[in-house]
Design a protein around this motif. Structure first.
Motif, mmCIF file in Angstrom:
data_model
loop_
_atom_site.group_PDB
_atom_site.id
_atom_site.type_symbol
_atom_site.label_atom_id
_atom_site.label_comp_id
_atom_site.label_asym_id
_atom_site.label_seq_id
_atom_site.Cartn_x
_atom_site.Cartn_y
_atom_site.Cartn_z
ATOM 1 N N VAL A 68 30.411 84.662 -12.327
ATOM 2 C CA VAL A 68 29.908 85.704 -11.436
ATOM 3 C C VAL A 68 28.909 85.098 -10.450
ATOM 4 O O VAL A 68 28.479 83.953 -10.590
ATOM 5 C CB VAL A 68 29.220 86.841 -12.226
ATOM 6 C CG1 VAL A 68 30.215 87.536 -13.133
ATOM 7 C CG2 VAL A 68 28.037 86.314 -13.041
ATOM 8 N N HIS A 69 28.548 85.887 -9.467
ATOM 9 C CA HIS A 69 27.546 85.466 -8.498
ATOM 10 C C HIS A 69 26.155 85.696 -9.097
ATOM 11 O O HIS A 69 25.911 86.726 -9.722
ATOM 12 C CB HIS A 69 27.695 86.272 -7.201
ATOM 13 C CG HIS A 69 27.007 85.673 -6.023
ATOM 14 N ND1 HIS A 69 25.630 85.666 -5.891
ATOM 15 C CD2 HIS A 69 27.503 85.045 -4.918
ATOM 16 C CE1 HIS A 69 25.314 85.076 -4.740
ATOM 17 N NE2 HIS A 69 26.424 84.678 -4.136
ATOM 18 N N PRO A 70 25.212 84.762 -8.929
ATOM 19 C CA PRO A 70 23.872 84.958 -9.494
ATOM 20 C C PRO A 70 23.148 86.175 -8.942
ATOM 21 O O PRO A 70 22.212 86.686 -9.562
ATOM 22 C CB PRO A 70 23.136 83.659 -9.141
ATOM 23 C CG PRO A 70 23.928 83.039 -8.044
ATOM 24 C CD PRO A 70 25.344 83.441 -8.284
ATOM 25 N N ALA A 71 23.583 86.673 -7.779
ATOM 26 C CA ALA A 71 22.963 87.870 -7.221
ATOM 27 C C ALA A 71 23.100 89.070 -8.150
ATOM 28 O O ALA A 71 22.318 90.023 -8.055
ATOM 29 C CB ALA A 71 23.574 88.197 -5.859
ATOM 30 N N VAL A 72 24.083 89.038 -9.059
ATOM 31 C CA VAL A 72 24.282 90.159 -9.972
ATOM 32 C C VAL A 72 23.054 90.393 -10.842
ATOM 33 O O VAL A 72 22.769 91.524 -11.247
ATOM 34 C CB VAL A 72 25.537 89.930 -10.855
ATOM 35 C CG1 VAL A 72 25.296 88.826 -11.881
ATOM 36 C CG2 VAL A 72 25.962 91.218 -11.543
ATOM 37 N N PHE A 73 22.299 89.336 -11.129
ATOM 38 C CA PHE A 73 21.095 89.487 -11.940
ATOM 39 C C PHE A 73 19.942 90.098 -11.150
ATOM 40 O O PHE A 73 18.899 90.430 -11.712
ATOM 41 C CB PHE A 73 20.652 88.126 -12.482
ATOM 42 C CG PHE A 73 21.606 87.531 -13.489
ATOM 43 C CD1 PHE A 73 21.941 88.207 -14.637
ATOM 44 C CD2 PHE A 73 22.171 86.274 -13.276
ATOM 45 C CE1 PHE A 73 22.812 87.664 -15.572
ATOM 46 C CE2 PHE A 73 23.041 85.716 -14.196
ATOM 47 C CZ PHE A 73 23.369 86.412 -15.346
ATOM 48 N N LEU A 74 20.141 90.227 -9.833
ATOM 49 C CA LEU A 74 19.089 90.732 -8.953
ATOM 50 C C LEU A 74 19.513 92.018 -8.258
ATOM 51 O O LEU A 74 18.973 92.372 -7.208
ATOM 52 C CB LEU A 74 18.741 89.660 -7.905
ATOM 53 C CG LEU A 74 18.243 88.346 -8.496
ATOM 54 C CD1 LEU A 74 18.386 87.209 -7.494
ATOM 55 C CD2 LEU A 74 16.794 88.475 -8.938
ATOM 56 N N GLY A 75 20.486 92.689 -8.831
ATOM 57 C CA GLY A 75 20.954 93.945 -8.263
ATOM 58 C C GLY A 75 21.976 93.780 -7.164
ATOM 59 O O GLY A 75 22.317 94.753 -6.481
ATOM 60 N N ARG A 78 28.576 91.083 -7.848
ATOM 61 C CA ARG A 78 29.028 90.323 -9.008
ATOM 62 C C ARG A 78 30.130 89.347 -8.633
ATOM 63 O O ARG A 78 30.228 88.252 -9.188
ATOM 64 C CB ARG A 78 29.538 91.278 -10.094
ATOM 65 C CG ARG A 78 29.880 90.582 -11.409
ATOM 66 C CD ARG A 78 30.350 91.543 -12.461
ATOM 67 N NE ARG A 78 31.715 92.022 -12.213
ATOM 68 C CZ ARG A 78 32.426 92.732 -13.082
ATOM 69 N NH1 ARG A 78 31.887 93.086 -14.234
ATOM 70 N NH2 ARG A 78 33.656 93.119 -12.791
ATOM 71 N N GLU A 79 30.969 89.729 -7.663
ATOM 72 C CA GLU A 79 32.137 88.933 -7.304
ATOM 73 C C GLU A 79 31.733 87.555 -6.780
ATOM 74 O O GLU A 79 30.862 87.423 -5.921
ATOM 75 C CB GLU A 79 32.950 89.653 -6.235
ATOM 76 C CG GLU A 79 34.175 88.882 -5.773
ATOM 77 C CD GLU A 79 34.851 89.539 -4.590
ATOM 78 O OE1 GLU A 79 35.892 89.035 -4.148
ATOM 79 O OE2 GLU A 79 34.328 90.571 -4.107
ATOM 80 N N LEU A 80 32.399 86.550 -7.290
ATOM 81 C CA LEU A 80 32.190 85.178 -6.832
ATOM 82 C C LEU A 80 33.440 84.732 -6.088
ATOM 83 O O LEU A 80 34.533 84.712 -6.648
ATOM 84 C CB LEU A 80 31.935 84.252 -8.025
ATOM 85 C CG LEU A 80 31.604 82.799 -7.724
ATOM 86 C CD1 LEU A 80 30.259 82.677 -7.008
ATOM 87 C CD2 LEU A 80 31.573 81.988 -9.022
ATOM 88 N N HIS A 81 33.303 84.390 -4.821
ATOM 89 C CA HIS A 81 34.449 83.999 -4.017
ATOM 90 C C HIS A 81 34.937 82.599 -4.399
ATOM 91 O O HIS A 81 34.173 81.769 -4.906
ATOM 92 C CB HIS A 81 34.104 84.031 -2.532
ATOM 93 C CG HIS A 81 33.650 85.367 -2.046
ATOM 94 N ND1 HIS A 81 34.221 86.546 -2.479
ATOM 95 C CD2 HIS A 81 32.674 85.713 -1.161
ATOM 96 C CE1 HIS A 81 33.626 87.554 -1.875
ATOM 97 N NE2 HIS A 81 32.682 87.081 -1.080
ATOM 98 N N THR A 82 36.190 82.336 -4.129
ATOM 99 C CA THR A 82 36.780 81.029 -4.415
ATOM 100 C C THR A 82 36.004 79.918 -3.715
ATOM 101 O O THR A 82 35.696 80.026 -2.527
ATOM 102 C CB THR A 82 38.246 80.994 -3.953
ATOM 103 O OG1 THR A 82 38.962 82.052 -4.602
ATOM 104 C CG2 THR A 82 38.885 79.658 -4.292
ATOM 105 N N ALA A 83 35.676 78.883 -4.462
ATOM 106 C CA ALA A 83 34.966 77.700 -3.946
ATOM 107 C C ALA A 83 33.513 77.987 -3.567
ATOM 108 O O ALA A 83 32.824 77.105 -3.053
ATOM 109 C CB ALA A 83 35.703 77.081 -2.763
ATOM 110 N N GLU A 84 33.039 79.179 -3.822
ATOM 111 C CA GLU A 84 31.644 79.509 -3.508
ATOM 112 C C GLU A 84 30.723 78.935 -4.578
ATOM 113 O O GLU A 84 30.972 79.086 -5.766
ATOM 114 C CB GLU A 84 31.478 81.031 -3.427
ATOM 115 C CG GLU A 84 30.117 81.473 -2.915
ATOM 116 C CD GLU A 84 30.006 82.992 -2.784
ATOM 117 O OE1 GLU A 84 29.115 83.460 -2.084
ATOM 118 O OE2 GLU A 84 30.831 83.703 -3.407
#
Length: 235
Positions: A68-75, A78-84
């Motif tokens: 997941v994207h770390p931003a999910v822990f900060l509100g 959640r989606e993490l893009h390919t190669a991101e």
């Protein structure tokens, strides 16, 4: 914003990739496989809320191991893009320092920001010297409460420090905001808002209409701004 422990527990119980529940041991191993190092005992404490102030790197490592994207822990998202490969954005804090401050003064000093965050009682303490390290990129691993405190002080979304997509939108808005402040619009609107109770509905409507017309036809502002006050001959 949801508590960190609640978000982490949800991700471990229902991973977005459809795998079964992720145990603390399995999550620790997944972090290690990615080059990180978070002990399963510490993960247990985070999930129980016994520990609630992980580092920026821990957020990134846990998010990466869970897909997941770390931003999910900060509100945030959640989606993490390919190669991101998201992480702490080194220019984010300096952008906020430059752009976000009262219209009648220059940028906040690190001392002022540190005092405001530390005295609020919500985000622990942070020193002016550490804020300077973050601004100069000498340090790039603030703890969660530091991130939340800095975001709160500047009125920013905490995910701004990690999410490039969100940052692109915010930075575009800040560019416009800086242009308006340079023209004196921000100061004028602030003063107008402070005195709105003294104005008749007709005067308030005239102010709104004046701004609308100036923006549409590009003939300049209809009211004297900070940089365009009328001379004594026209008062």
């Amino acid at each position: 914003m949801r508590p960190f422990a609640e978000v982490l527990n949800e991700l471990c119980t229902n991973p977005p990739d459809g795998r079964g529940k992720v145990t603390n041991v399995a999550l620790s191993a997944a972090v290690k496989a990615r080059g990180g190092d978070i002990a399963h005992g510490y993960i247990s404490q985070l999930r129980l809320g016994v520990k609630d102030n992980p580092t920026c790197q821990a957020l990134v490592d846990l998010a990466g191991a869970l897909g997941v994207h770390p931003a999910v822990f900060l509100g945030g998202r959640r989606e993490l893009h390919t190669a991101e490969r998201p992480g702490w954005r080194p220019t984010a804090l300096s952008t906020l320092f430059e752009a976000v401050h009262p219209p009648d003064r220059g940028p906040w000093s690190p001392e002022e920001v540190a005092t405001a965050i530390s005295s609020s009682g919500h985000f622990g303490s942070i020193s002016a010297s550490y804020i300077r390290e973050l601004l100069s990129n000498t340090s790039d691993n603030p703890r969660l409460k530091h991130i939340l405190g800095l975001a709160d002080h500047f009125g920013a979304d905490p995910a701004y420090f990690f999410d490039d997509e969100l940052a692109a939108r915010v930075d575009s808005e800040l560019t416009d905001f800086l242009a308006l402040r340079e023209l004196g619009v921000v100061e004028f609107v602030t003063r107008l808002a402070e005195r709105t109770g003294d104005l008749s509905p007709q005067a308030r409507a005239a102010a709104v209409e004046g701004f609308r017309q100036a923006l549409e036809v590009g003939e300049g502002w209809s009211f004297p701004l900070n940089s365009r006050r009328p001379s004594a001959d026209h008062t």
